[in-house]
Write an enzyme that holds these catalytic residues in place. Structure first.
Site, short mmCIF file in Angstrom:
data_model
loop_
_atom_site.label_atom_id
_atom_site.label_comp_id
_atom_site.label_asym_id
_atom_site.label_seq_id
_atom_site.Cartn_x
_atom_site.Cartn_y
_atom_site.Cartn_z
N HIS A 224 0.88 -1.19 0.00
CA HIS A 224 0.00 0.00 0.00
C HIS A 224 0.91 1.23 0.00
O HIS A 224 1.85 1.32 -0.79
CB HIS A 224 -0.91 -0.12 1.23
CG HIS A 224 -2.10 0.80 1.25
ND1 HIS A 224 -2.43 1.65 0.24
CD2 HIS A 224 -3.06 0.98 2.21
CE1 HIS A 224 -3.54 2.32 0.56
NE2 HIS A 224 -3.94 1.94 1.76
N HIS A 263 -1.77 -2.50 -9.77
CA HIS A 263 -2.83 -1.95 -8.92
C HIS A 263 -4.01 -2.90 -8.89
O HIS A 263 -4.32 -3.54 -9.90
CB HIS A 263 -3.28 -0.57 -9.44
CG HIS A 263 -3.96 0.21 -8.38
ND1 HIS A 263 -5.29 0.04 -8.08
CD2 HIS A 263 -3.49 1.12 -7.50
CE1 HIS A 263 -5.60 0.83 -7.07
NE2 HIS A 263 -4.53 1.49 -6.70
N ASP A 320 2.57 5.53 -6.45
CA ASP A 320 3.80 5.51 -5.66
C ASP A 320 5.06 5.55 -6.54
O ASP A 320 6.13 5.90 -6.07
CB ASP A 320 3.84 4.28 -4.76
CG ASP A 320 2.78 4.36 -3.67
OD1 ASP A 320 2.55 5.47 -3.18
OD2 ASP A 320 2.18 3.33 -3.34
N1 CMC Z 1 5.83 -6.58 -9.74
C1 CMC Z 1 5.88 -7.85 -10.18
N2 CMC Z 1 4.79 -8.61 -10.34
C2 CMC Z 1 3.61 -8.07 -10.00
C3 CMC Z 1 3.49 -6.75 -9.54
C4 CMC Z 1 4.66 -6.00 -9.39
N3 CMC Z 1 4.63 -4.76 -8.94
N4 CMC Z 1 2.19 -6.50 -9.28
C5 CMC Z 1 1.51 -7.60 -9.58
N5 CMC Z 1 2.36 -8.55 -10.01
C6 CMC Z 1 2.04 -9.90 -10.46
C7 CMC Z 1 1.95 -10.83 -9.25
O1 CMC Z 1 3.18 -11.39 -8.92
C8 CMC Z 1 0.96 -11.84 -9.74
O2 CMC Z 1 1.61 -12.75 -10.58
P1 CMC Z 1 1.12 -14.28 -10.70
O3 CMC Z 1 -0.29 -14.22 -11.19
O4 CMC Z 1 2.08 -14.86 -11.68
O5 CMC Z 1 1.25 -14.84 -9.32
C9 CMC Z 1 0.00 -11.02 -10.60
O6 CMC Z 1 0.75 -9.88 -11.04
C10 CMC Z 1 -1.20 -10.54 -9.84
O7 CMC Z 1 -0.77 -10.04 -8.60
P2 CMC Z 1 -1.79 -9.70 -7.42
O8 CMC Z 1 -1.04 -9.35 -6.19
O9 CMC Z 1 -2.83 -10.75 -7.31
O10 CMC Z 1 -2.47 -8.45 -8.09
P3 CMC Z 1 -3.12 -7.30 -7.39
O11 CMC Z 1 -3.93 -6.64 -8.40
O12 CMC Z 1 -3.77 -7.72 -6.15
O13 CMC Z 1 -1.85 -6.40 -7.01
C11 CMC Z 1 -0.67 -4.82 -5.84
C12 CMC Z 1 -1.97 -5.12 -6.55
C13 CMC Z 1 -0.60 -3.30 -5.67
C14 CMC Z 1 -0.68 -5.47 -4.46
C15 CMC Z 1 0.54 -5.31 -6.66
O14 CMC Z 1 0.50 -4.80 -7.95
C16 CMC Z 1 1.88 -5.01 -6.00
O15 CMC Z 1 2.31 -5.74 -5.13
N6 CMC Z 1 2.55 -3.88 -6.43
C17 CMC Z 1 3.80 -3.50 -5.82
C18 CMC Z 1 3.55 -2.68 -4.55
C19 CMC Z 1 2.98 -1.33 -4.88
O16 CMC Z 1 3.42 -0.63 -5.75
N7 CMC Z 1 1.94 -0.92 -4.09
C20 CMC Z 1 1.28 0.38 -4.25
C21 CMC Z 1 -0.12 0.21 -4.68
S1 CMC Z 1 -0.93 1.70 -5.31
C22 CMC Z 1 -0.89 2.88 -4.08
C23 CMC Z 1 -1.32 2.47 -2.74
O17 CMC Z 1 -2.28 1.76 -2.54
O18 CMC Z 1 -0.64 2.85 -1.81
#
Ligand code: CMC
Length: 398
Positions: A224, A263, A320
């Protein structure tokens, strides 16, 4: 009659748990609105004070209303004296997000409205919190660096006063305006994890401060708000990396996440990131720090190409990713990036607390109480009597 949904949904993705009039995201089109207004327009033409008024009240203020709101906020900037004593007793290497989360209940204790759970009292508490979070963050930063906290300057805007109390230097108008824009962009974002935490806590009829402390805890996580500081750590690590593409490939192959990408709601570019990307370019030029702007754009391009090659076309930079170089170029210490997110998001959190507590009867949310599927032991039979001797024997045999 409210319905009970009994479908297992890990992470509550796509589950609608309440009505809100505060903000809306179209994740396919990359649109974010606060109370009907597009985020880009607010960033361009509004101020954080006006945006906070809008979020809290549901409409843009008249000039007189905005003056009154701002004057009240300026008065609220003074922290209670004992907060400084408390801050001086903390370990000087405490994480600023832990400090901030801990400071909120301390501030609650002197709020004269704490035990009056009326709409007006909650508005006043929201106004105090919006003014106090930057004040306590700045005070902590000075104390941990062996300096005395500075008194607020009531002639300065909200953002300019924060920079002054943090650094002891009055910022130029351009810097104050950039920070103010960042505060507008981060002020609300529907039912993200920290806002949901706030709403969940106050659905028990806990007070505003209890809810906000929970929100700060949720925001600190690296998935987050905590991602912004980690983005900067990554950019600093990559400063002299010759093979960015190789680094990105290895990183993803190892199953690690690239901070500032992806996201849960946006399937395209986060509109806040698009705005901040431009700001990073402008700041890079005006500060002579173009290399951070260049590096973040190179990483954006290379990582996006890599995600596309892996069939993950939806993973794009989020807020971010570009807020990190923006804050860095503004000279803000890295571990204050996430507190600045909180300093802005307090406007959204407190608006959501008020909505949660005072929604009209037909929209009134219930106490949040999801279910979990029990997948643990039943010790043989449902309703079995606990017998420590048998339990120990069973454990020894297993
Ligand atoms: N880098 C590498 N792989 C990623 C990333 C990333 N930043 N984001 C998603 N993935 C991959 C993940 O590994 C997964 O792969 P697989 O299906 O092969 O296991 C797939 O994409 C789906 O991931 P998920 O966690 O189920 O997807 P999500 O939509 O729930 O993810 C997230 C959202 C924000 C948790 C994720 O994109 C992430 O961890 N990003 C990095 C941390 C980040 O930048 N957070 C800030 C979010 S926006 C501002 C805020 O809320 O503060």
């Amino acid at each position: 009659m409210k319905q009970t949904v009994s479908v297992k949904n890990i992470g509550l993705r796509g589950v609608t748990v309440a009505d809100t009039k505060i903000s809306f995201i179209d994740g396919e089109k990359g649109i974010l609105i606060y109370r009907g207004y597009r985020i880009e327009e607010l960033a361009e033409r509004s101020t954080f004070m006006e945006t906070a008024f809008l979020l809290l009240n549901g409409y843009l203020p008249s000039t007189k209303e905005l003056d009154n709101f701002e004057n009240q906020m300026r008065k609220n900037r003074e922290l209670p004296d004992y907060i400084y004593d408390c801050l001086r007793r903390l370990p000087m290497d405490a994480d600023p997000m832990d400090m901030l989360q801990g400071a909120v209940p301390l501030l609650a204790m002197v709020d004269p409205d704490l035990h009056e759970d009326s709409r007006d009292a909650n508005f006043r508490m929201a106004q105090r919190l919006i003014a106090w979070l930057p004040a306590v963050t700045a005070a902590w930063h000075r104390i941990r660096n062996g300096r005395d906290p500075l008194p607020p300057d009531t002639t300065l805007s909200h953002a300019a006063n924060f920079l002054w109390q943090l650094t002891g230097t009055k910022p130029d108008a351009e810097m104050a305006r950039y920070l103010d824009c960042c505060l507008v962009l981060h002020a609300d974002h529907t039912f993200n994890a920290s806002t949901f935490a706030c709403r969940e806590v106050c659905s028990t009829r806990a007070h505003m401060y209890a809810a906000v402390a929970a929100g700060i805890g949720a925001l600190s996580g690296s998935l987050h708000g905590g991602a912004n500081a980690r983005v900067m750590a990554m950019l600093l690590d990559l400063e002299s990396e010759k093979d960015l593409a190789g680094w990105v490939k290895d990183h993803i192959d190892r199953g690690e996440r690239i901070m500032g990408f992806g996201h849960a709601v946006y399937k395209t570019m986060d509109p806040r990131a698009a705005y901040l990307k431009d700001m990073a370019t402008k700041l890079g030029k005006s500060k002579g720090m173009e290399k951070w702007d260049r590096l973040s754009k190179d990483l954006e391009r290379i990582a996006t190409t890599e995600f596309v090659a892996r069939g993950k076309t939806e993973i794009k930079p989020n807020v971010d990713f570009f807020s990190a170089p923006v804050y860095f170029m503004m000279g803000i210490p890295r571990d204050l990036f996430t507190p600045i997110f909180a300093i802005s998001r307090i406007a959204g959190w407190s608006s959501h607390v008020i909505e949660e507590k005072f929604a009209e009867a037909q929209d009134k949310p219930m106490l949040y109480r999801p279910q979990a599927e029990y997948v643990g032991n039943y010790c043989g039979l449902m309703g079995c009597v606990y017998d420590p001797l048998t339990a120990r024997q069973e454990q020894e045999l297993s």
